[in-house]
Design an enzyme around this catalytic site. Structure first.
Site, PDB file in Angstrom:
ATOM      1  N   LYS A   1      -2.567   7.148   0.925  1.00 35.96           N
ATOM      2  CA  LYS A   1      -2.367   7.364   2.372  1.00 35.96           C
ATOM      3  C   LYS A   1      -1.257   8.397   2.500  1.00 35.96           C
ATOM      4  O   LYS A   1      -0.091   8.064   2.736  1.00 35.96           O
ATOM      5  CB  LYS A   1      -2.035   6.029   3.055  1.00 35.96           C
ATOM      6  CG  LYS A   1      -2.283   6.062   4.541  1.00 35.96           C
ATOM      7  CD  LYS A   1      -2.387   4.680   5.115  1.00 35.96           C
ATOM      8  CE  LYS A   1      -2.239   4.670   6.618  1.00 35.96           C
ATOM      9  NZ  LYS A   1      -3.148   5.559   7.344  1.00 35.96           N
TER      10      LYS A   1
ATOM     11  N   ARG B   1       0.835  -1.214   0.000  1.00 43.27           N
ATOM     12  CA  ARG B   1       0.000   0.000   0.000  1.00 43.27           C
ATOM     13  C   ARG B   1       0.864   1.256   0.000  1.00 43.27           C
ATOM     14  O   ARG B   1       0.558   2.229  -0.682  1.00 43.27           O
ATOM     15  CB  ARG B   1      -0.962  -0.009   1.188  1.00 43.27           C
ATOM     16  CG  ARG B   1      -1.999   1.095   1.119  1.00 43.27           C
ATOM     17  CD  ARG B   1      -3.088   0.945   2.163  1.00 43.27           C
ATOM     18  NE  ARG B   1      -2.574   1.111   3.509  1.00 43.27           N
ATOM     19  CZ  ARG B   1      -3.298   0.929   4.619  1.00 43.27           C
ATOM     20  NH1 ARG B   1      -4.566   0.570   4.529  1.00 43.27           N
ATOM     21  NH2 ARG B   1      -2.766   1.102   5.806  1.00 43.27           N
TER      22      ARG B   1
ATOM     23  N   ARG C   1      10.334  18.430  -8.263  1.00 40.70           N
ATOM     24  CA  ARG C   1      11.596  18.187  -8.989  1.00 40.70           C
ATOM     25  C   ARG C   1      12.790  18.785  -8.251  1.00 40.70           C
ATOM     26  O   ARG C   1      13.926  18.435  -8.508  1.00 40.70           O
ATOM     27  CB  ARG C   1      11.515  18.765 -10.411  1.00 40.70           C
ATOM     28  CG  ARG C   1      10.570  17.990 -11.305  1.00 40.70           C
ATOM     29  CD  ARG C   1      10.425  18.652 -12.642  1.00 40.70           C
ATOM     30  NE  ARG C   1       9.904  20.026 -12.491  1.00 40.70           N
ATOM     31  CZ  ARG C   1       9.579  20.819 -13.492  1.00 40.70           C
ATOM     32  NH1 ARG C   1       9.684  20.404 -14.738  1.00 40.70           N
ATOM     33  NH2 ARG C   1       9.131  22.039 -13.269  1.00 40.70           N
TER      34      ARG C   1
ATOM     35  N   GLU D   1     -15.896   6.995   5.820  1.00 40.67           N
ATOM     36  CA  GLU D   1     -15.093   6.320   6.846  1.00 40.67           C
ATOM     37  C   GLU D   1     -14.946   7.255   8.028  1.00 40.67           C
ATOM     38  O   GLU D   1     -15.575   8.318   8.073  1.00 40.67           O
ATOM     39  CB  GLU D   1     -13.726   5.925   6.286  1.00 40.67           C
ATOM     40  CG  GLU D   1     -12.894   7.096   5.783  1.00 40.67           C
ATOM     41  CD  GLU D   1     -11.517   6.694   5.267  1.00 40.67           C
ATOM     42  OE1 GLU D   1     -11.019   5.601   5.611  1.00 40.67           O
ATOM     43  OE2 GLU D   1     -10.931   7.490   4.521  1.00 40.67           O
TER      44      GLU D   1
END
Ligand code: PMP
Length: 309
Positions: free
Chosen positions: A168, A69, A122, A201
């Site tokens: 995440k 993940r 960058r 959630e």
């Protein structure tokens, strides 16, 4: 150094530091040495990704899934971790071993690294990799036996068309704002709805409800993280006579559910007994939730990657 981290000289001599060694860019350093630049884009822009992982009784639970993940999140933001997954796995295990931890919460953080004050990634040549292993402050045990009170809040879950909740990322302000609302109304957790009004959630947990023999949770497309505990619970459900299903639903379904619970690496499986001042089910943790808690604890006690001695 790619896999085996060397304790820094200071860490070896500092008794305080020796008790907690932090992995930082290939080295294990004392806590007070574990510092990053104020030009790190993780700090300046929340530009980075993280994982929360648990070790139980000398084994790291679902380590592979957490690493997968993390690398998926990193790829989604075009962040080069700068270490291979096996090297990162070895670093996690080494951090636990060096800290003599067998039961721990592990925070794995990869930031964009040091750049300039502009946001252009960058300008950041090298990611910052941090591994913190510590003991965990779970909810007090009475929350598991008595259940939690939670509220839906006005802060909506990030739109997947803006910052996809499946990344995440270190950018948790959406969750922090929801948590502040929960704090202000004196409840432990916040339920976030998505922009369409469907349940997504909680601030750091997935949400489930039970209706008869059906176990329902929002699909990730509703704004839910693809939680690893969520996956375990869905896998365990059939053995407990529950049929898992991903479906869109609204607070109505929670208010009228038999049982509601939350899942997450830190919280594990935790019952909810009040939502928006309404009593859920019988107002006490339901029998099926309690069986899932036991089944999940049993799983964590026997599975995982062993921590070397
Ligand atoms: N949702 C959010 C927003 C989270 O941050 C987390 C992890 N703390 C979860 C759900 C639960 O995921 P997991 O079971 O993988 O810890």
């Amino acid at each position: 150094m790619t896999t085996k981290a060397e304790p820094s000289a200071n860490a070896r001599t500092s008794p305080e530091g020796f008790s907690r060694l932090i992995y930082l860019n290939g080295r294990l350093v004392a806590k007070n040495e574990a510092v990053v630049s104020v030009f790190d884009h993780g700090l300046l822009y929340g530009d980075g990704v993280f994982e929360g992982i648990r070790a139980y009784n000398g084994r790291v639970f679902r380590l592979q899934e957490h690493l997968e993940r993390l690398y998926r999140s990193a790829r989604a933001i075009v962040l080069e971790v700068g270490m291979t997954p096996p090297a990162l796995e070895a670093a996690v295990l080494e951090t636990l071993r060096a800290n003599k931890l067998r039961d721990a919460y592990i925070r794995l953080v990869v930031t964009r690294g040091e750049g300039d004050l502009g946001l252009d990634p960058r300008k950041c040549p090298r990611a910052t990799v941090i591994i913190i292993a510590d003991s965990i402050a779970l909810y007090p045990e009475e929350c598991y036996t008595k259940g939690l009170e939670v509220n839906t809040v006005s802060t909506r879950r990030n739109s997947s068309q803006a910052v996809n909740p499946n990344i995440k990322s270190l950018n948790y302000l959406n969750n922090v704002l929801a948590k502040i609302e929960a704090n202000l109304s004196n409840v432990r957790e916040a339920i976030l709805l998505n922009l369409e009004g469907f349940v997504a959630e909680c601030t750091g947990d997935n949400i489930f409800f039970i209706a008869g023999t059906r176990l329902l949770t929002p699909p990730t497309s509703a704004g839910a993280l693809e939680g690893i505990t969520r996956g375990c619970v869905m896998h365990l459900a059939p053995s407990l006579g529950l049929l898992p299903e991903e479906r869109l639903f609204t607070p109505f379904d929670l208010y009228t559910a038999d049982e509601v619970f939350l899942t997450g690496t830190a919280a594990e499986v935790i019952p909810v007994i009040r939502i928006d001042s309404r009593t859920i089910g019988a107002g006490a943790p339901g029998e099926k939730t309690l069986r899932l808690i036991r089944a999940f604890r049993e799983l964590t006690s026997r599975e995982g990657v062993p921590i070397p001695q």
